[in-house]
Design a protein around this motif. Structure first.
Motif, mmCIF file in Angstrom:
data_model
loop_
_atom_site.group_PDB
_atom_site.id
_atom_site.type_symbol
_atom_site.label_atom_id
_atom_site.label_comp_id
_atom_site.label_asym_id
_atom_site.label_seq_id
_atom_site.Cartn_x
_atom_site.Cartn_y
_atom_site.Cartn_z
ATOM 1 N N ARG A 112 19.527 -106.356 -3.261
ATOM 2 C CA ARG A 112 18.694 -105.657 -2.080
ATOM 3 C C ARG A 112 19.489 -104.869 -1.095
ATOM 4 N N ALA A 113 20.693 -105.373 -0.797
ATOM 5 C CA ALA A 113 21.465 -104.306 0.151
ATOM 6 C C ALA A 113 21.992 -103.182 -0.638
ATOM 7 N N LEU A 114 22.192 -103.266 -1.916
ATOM 8 C CA LEU A 114 22.616 -101.967 -2.728
ATOM 9 C C LEU A 114 21.426 -101.117 -2.569
ATOM 10 N N LYS A 115 20.060 -101.495 -2.918
ATOM 11 C CA LYS A 115 18.862 -100.639 -2.873
ATOM 12 C C LYS A 115 18.788 -100.135 -1.346
ATOM 13 N N ASP A 116 19.023 -100.801 -0.295
ATOM 14 C CA ASP A 116 18.643 -100.486 1.043
ATOM 15 C C ASP A 116 19.529 -99.604 1.280
ATOM 16 N N ALA A 117 20.993 -99.561 0.876
ATOM 17 C CA ALA A 117 21.941 -98.466 1.273
ATOM 18 C C ALA A 117 21.591 -97.034 0.582
ATOM 19 N N ILE A 118 21.081 -97.135 -0.655
ATOM 20 C CA ILE A 118 20.796 -95.797 -1.137
ATOM 21 C C ILE A 118 19.708 -95.405 -0.540
ATOM 22 N N ALA A 119 18.438 -96.127 -0.190
ATOM 23 C CA ALA A 119 17.448 -95.673 0.623
ATOM 24 C C ALA A 119 17.855 -95.058 1.978
ATOM 25 N N SER A 120 19.053 -95.460 2.528
ATOM 26 C CA SER A 120 19.445 -94.823 3.933
ATOM 27 C C SER A 120 19.943 -93.835 3.709
ATOM 28 N N VAL A 121 20.345 -93.185 2.665
ATOM 29 C CA VAL A 121 21.236 -92.091 2.648
ATOM 30 C C VAL A 121 20.256 -90.865 1.913
ATOM 31 N N ASP A 122 20.496 -89.587 2.109
ATOM 32 C CA ASP A 122 19.703 -88.289 1.425
ATOM 33 C C ASP A 122 20.302 -87.984 0.289
ATOM 34 N N ALA A 123 21.695 -88.369 -0.023
ATOM 35 C CA ALA A 123 22.089 -87.942 -1.438
ATOM 36 C C ALA A 123 23.229 -88.906 -1.776
ATOM 37 N N ILE A 124 23.555 -88.683 -3.047
ATOM 38 C CA ILE A 124 24.631 -89.640 -3.616
ATOM 39 C C ILE A 124 25.934 -88.931 -4.321
ATOM 40 N N LEU A 125 27.102 -89.359 -4.275
ATOM 41 C CA LEU A 125 28.189 -88.562 -4.717
ATOM 42 C C LEU A 125 28.864 -89.777 -5.399
ATOM 43 N N PHE A 126 29.060 -89.409 -6.616
ATOM 44 C CA PHE A 126 29.817 -90.420 -7.560
ATOM 45 C C PHE A 126 31.218 -90.013 -7.768
ATOM 46 N N SER B 73 18.335 -99.330 -10.271
ATOM 47 C CA SER B 73 17.085 -98.344 -10.932
ATOM 48 C C SER B 73 16.071 -99.693 -11.435
ATOM 49 N N ARG B 74 16.283 -100.690 -11.041
ATOM 50 C CA ARG B 74 15.405 -101.970 -11.532
ATOM 51 C C ARG B 74 14.643 -102.538 -10.132
ATOM 52 N N PRO B 75 13.891 -103.252 -10.138
ATOM 53 C CA PRO B 75 12.821 -103.644 -11.370
ATOM 54 C C PRO B 75 12.075 -102.262 -11.620
ATOM 55 N N TRP B 76 11.555 -102.159 -12.722
ATOM 56 C CA TRP B 76 10.712 -100.843 -13.437
ATOM 57 C C TRP B 76 9.863 -100.588 -12.067
ATOM 58 N N GLY B 77 9.815 -99.255 -11.680
ATOM 59 C CA GLY B 77 8.923 -98.727 -10.713
ATOM 60 C C GLY B 77 9.575 -98.550 -9.389
ATOM 61 N N THR B 78 10.944 -99.158 -9.092
ATOM 62 C CA THR B 78 11.517 -99.192 -7.894
ATOM 63 C C THR B 78 12.634 -98.470 -7.876
ATOM 64 N N ASN B 79 12.943 -97.460 -8.917
ATOM 65 C CA ASN B 79 14.276 -96.725 -9.190
ATOM 66 C C ASN B 79 14.838 -95.808 -7.926
ATOM 67 N N SER B 80 15.696 -96.363 -7.202
ATOM 68 C CA SER B 80 16.232 -96.095 -5.924
ATOM 69 C C SER B 80 16.932 -94.475 -6.125
ATOM 70 N N PHE B 81 17.091 -93.901 -7.494
ATOM 71 C CA PHE B 81 17.762 -92.644 -7.486
ATOM 72 C C PHE B 81 16.631 -91.593 -7.744
ATOM 73 N N THR B 82 15.331 -91.756 -7.796
ATOM 74 C CA THR B 82 14.194 -90.837 -8.174
ATOM 75 C C THR B 82 14.363 -89.899 -6.880
ATOM 76 N N HIS B 83 14.654 -88.617 -7.428
ATOM 77 C CA HIS B 83 14.608 -87.445 -6.472
ATOM 78 C C HIS B 83 15.666 -87.590 -5.467
ATOM 79 N N LYS B 84 16.587 -88.374 -5.653
ATOM 80 C CA LYS B 84 17.995 -88.477 -4.906
ATOM 81 C C LYS B 84 18.838 -87.380 -5.288
ATOM 82 N N PRO B 85 19.354 -86.528 -4.637
ATOM 83 C CA PRO B 85 20.437 -85.376 -5.296
ATOM 84 C C PRO B 85 21.666 -86.152 -5.393
ATOM 85 N N SER B 86 22.504 -85.596 -6.367
ATOM 86 C CA SER B 86 23.549 -86.357 -6.544
ATOM 87 C C SER B 86 24.652 -85.195 -7.222
ATOM 88 N N ALA B 87 25.740 -85.728 -6.913
ATOM 89 C CA ALA B 87 27.003 -85.057 -7.475
ATOM 90 C C ALA B 87 27.976 -85.979 -7.941
#
Length: 190
Positions: free
Chosen positions: A60-74, A95-109
């Motif tokens: 949950r902390a991982l998904k919350d952290a991703i939700a709190s940002v506008d983009a992701i850098l790997f 990206s799980r559970p199905w239907g709750t993918n945190s990366f949908t439309h999240k810009p990345s590099a």
């Protein structure tokens, strides 16, 4: 001037990772319109479908952290011609559970460094395939495969080679522009 929050993943769990050093350099060289926070992956248990009904606090902390940002850098090393298991595990959790993918439309590099001449190129291609499936818009150019050499980076993220410093600075400026374009075009879920 719009500021965007960028979460970044370091694919290596090592405290002295050269990719962690690269991440420090990137945050130092980025335009002031980008704010950074590392998204930690060290404490995630191995993903298992059995957790989907009741996500553990780390997931949950991982998904919350991703939700709190506008983009992701790997920022990732290459392990056996692919991405590190810890990074793939984090992506599976996000990206799980199905239907709750945190990366949908999240810009990345994607970027990485290694002592080898191809500088994480194969790992990055593997990661790009995973991110495509996760519906994360990716900055595809410029590509950034950094060959690490001792002394290339100082401990504080200072880049000692002017050509590399300019390339990384331009990479981050391009990422800032890319984020703005994606966020203007795609709806973001918060």
């Amino acid at each position: 001037m719009t500021t965007h929050k960028v979460g970044y993943f370091v694919g290596s769990l090592s405290a002295k990772s050269i990719n962690r050093t690269l991440a420090t350099a990137l945050t130092r060289l980025a335009p002031p319109t980008l704010e950074f926070q590392e998204i930690p992956i060290r404490d995630l248990p191995l993903y298992n479908h059995d957790f989907d009904a009741d996500y553990p606090p780390e997931g949950r902390a991982l998904k919350d952290a991703i939700a709190s940002v506008d983009a992701i850098l790997f920022v990732t090393p290459e392990y056996n011609r692919s991405i590190p298991g810890a990074l793939k595990n984090a992506i599976d959790w996000a990206s799980r559970p199905w239907g709750t993918n945190s990366f949908t439309h999240k810009p990345s590099a994607v970027i990485g460094t290694s002592p080898g001449k191809i500088g994480t190129a194969v790992a990055q291609q593997s990661l790009r395939s995973v991110l495509s499936f996760c519906n994360s818009p990716q900055m595809n150019a410029p590509e950034a495969y950094i060959q690490f050499a001792p002394g290339l980076f100082g401990d504080d993220g200072e880049v000692t080679d002017p050509t590399t410093e300019k390339f990384l600075s331009d990479f981050m400026a391009d990422f800032a522009d890319f984020i703005g374009r994606v966020l203007a075009a795609l709806p973001q879920e918060r």
